[in-house]
Design a protein around this motif. Structure first.
Motif, short mmCIF file in Angstrom:
data_model
loop_
_atom_site.label_atom_id
_atom_site.label_comp_id
_atom_site.label_asym_id
_atom_site.label_seq_id
_atom_site.Cartn_x
_atom_site.Cartn_y
_atom_site.Cartn_z
N ALA A 1 12.55 17.71 -16.72
CA ALA A 1 13.79 18.50 -16.88
C ALA A 1 15.13 17.66 -17.50
O ALA A 1 15.31 16.79 -17.01
N PRO A 2 16.07 18.48 -18.33
CA PRO A 2 17.33 17.72 -18.45
C PRO A 2 18.42 18.14 -17.29
O PRO A 2 18.17 19.13 -16.60
N TRP A 3 19.71 17.61 -17.45
CA TRP A 3 20.54 18.13 -16.69
C TRP A 3 21.94 17.98 -17.63
O TRP A 3 21.83 17.39 -18.40
N VAL A 4 22.98 18.82 -16.96
CA VAL A 4 24.14 18.75 -17.92
C VAL A 4 25.23 17.70 -17.23
O VAL A 4 25.37 17.68 -15.93
N GLN A 5 25.54 16.78 -18.09
CA GLN A 5 26.57 15.79 -17.54
C GLN A 5 28.02 16.41 -17.58
O GLN A 5 28.72 15.97 -16.73
N ALA B 1 22.61 22.23 -26.46
CA ALA B 1 23.68 21.49 -26.12
C ALA B 1 24.67 20.94 -27.76
O ALA B 1 24.09 20.92 -28.60
N GLN B 2 25.83 20.90 -27.27
CA GLN B 2 26.92 20.47 -28.48
C GLN B 2 26.43 18.61 -28.70
O GLN B 2 26.81 18.20 -29.80
N ARG B 3 26.16 17.89 -27.32
CA ARG B 3 25.92 16.67 -27.39
C ARG B 3 25.00 16.17 -26.64
O ARG B 3 24.60 16.90 -25.40
N LEU B 4 24.29 15.27 -26.82
CA LEU B 4 23.02 14.78 -26.21
C LEU B 4 23.27 13.12 -25.84
O LEU B 4 23.89 12.42 -26.35
N VAL B 5 22.94 12.82 -24.35
CA VAL B 5 22.84 11.52 -24.01
C VAL B 5 21.34 10.83 -24.34
O VAL B 5 20.38 11.63 -24.46
N VAL C 1 24.24 16.93 -22.65
CA VAL C 1 23.10 16.95 -21.66
C VAL C 1 22.40 15.68 -21.84
O VAL C 1 22.09 15.40 -22.91
N GLN C 2 21.73 15.45 -20.91
CA GLN C 2 20.73 14.14 -20.85
C GLN C 2 19.44 14.76 -20.62
O GLN C 2 18.78 15.34 -19.86
N ARG C 3 18.50 14.42 -21.63
CA ARG C 3 17.22 14.67 -21.67
C ARG C 3 16.37 13.94 -20.72
O ARG C 3 16.85 12.74 -20.34
#
Length: 209
Positions: free
Chosen positions: A147-151, A89-93, A109-111
């Motif tokens: 699991a993560p998901w993509v926001q 991911a370029q960016r994380l929550v 992406v949210q962890r």
């Protein structure tokens, strides 16, 4: 390229063995990667599931983070599952303090988006670009473990799968951008080789190009 492309699996932490076995079953020459010198030999790379913060720390401790970033930004085909999706991911929550990623896919992406270990679940997903079987055309049994998901995704990112039903309906769980592929789920634990075969074919295509 020969009929057996050399594909590495990052093996500093996580479920590398299962990915190595799946890649070998798809006709690749699968090799563990723990050092920068091993990274130079591969034509594709898998970033496995595990603990993303631990993998991040180990990559920096082993002086692998920068070589990985350079190869990924240079077009190395790469596939990340679960923690591997977080790394791409370029960016994380809600990233841990100081946590870094490798980049490669323009996504937020949210962890641990689906919850803790006890909230792990399975679902049948339609996955774009991956053929179905006679029994389940277009569907793949997907296992989600912390699991993560993509926001959010950028314009160049192709969404390959979303959770089709239930409270998690619509959550993005598989994406591709150029030579980079990521899934929130673990295809290596089900015996279904379609995601790995898709990635091996991608590596072959990139080398021929």
């Amino acid at each position: 390229m020969t009929s057996a492309p050399v594909i590495g699996v990052l093996a500093v932490q996580g479920d590398a063995r299962e990915h190595l076995q799946a890649l070998a079953a798809c006709g690749a020459r699968a090799e563990p990667v723990r050092r920068a010198s091993e990274l130079t030999r591969v034509q594709g790379l898998v970033l496995p599931g595990g603990e993303s913060t631990t993998i991040d720390k180990l990559l920096r401790a082993f002086e692998l983070a920068e070589p990985l970033r350079e190869r990924i930004s240079g077009g190395l085909p790469v596939y990340g599952s679960c923690a591997g999706m977080i790394l791409l991911a370029q960016r994380l929550v809600d990233a841990h303090r100081g946590q870094q990623t490798l980049g490669g896919i323009d996504m937020l992406v949210q962890r641990n988006a689906f919850g803790r270990q006890v909230d792990s679940f399975e679902a049948d997903l339609p996955v774009q670009g991956i053929a179905g079987t006679a029994d389940s055309p277009g569907l793949m049994r997907a296992v989600f473990i912390r699991a993560p998901w993509v926001q959010e995704v950028g314009e160049q990112v192709q969404v390959l799968a979303r959770v089709p039903c239930g409270a998690r309906r619509g959550a993005i769980v598989a994406v591709r951008q150029g030579n980079a592929l990521a899934t929130a789920f673990h295809p290596e634990v089900t015996g279904d080789l379609r995601v790995h075969r898709y990635f091996v074919d991608l590596v072959r295509t990139v080398d021929r190009g």
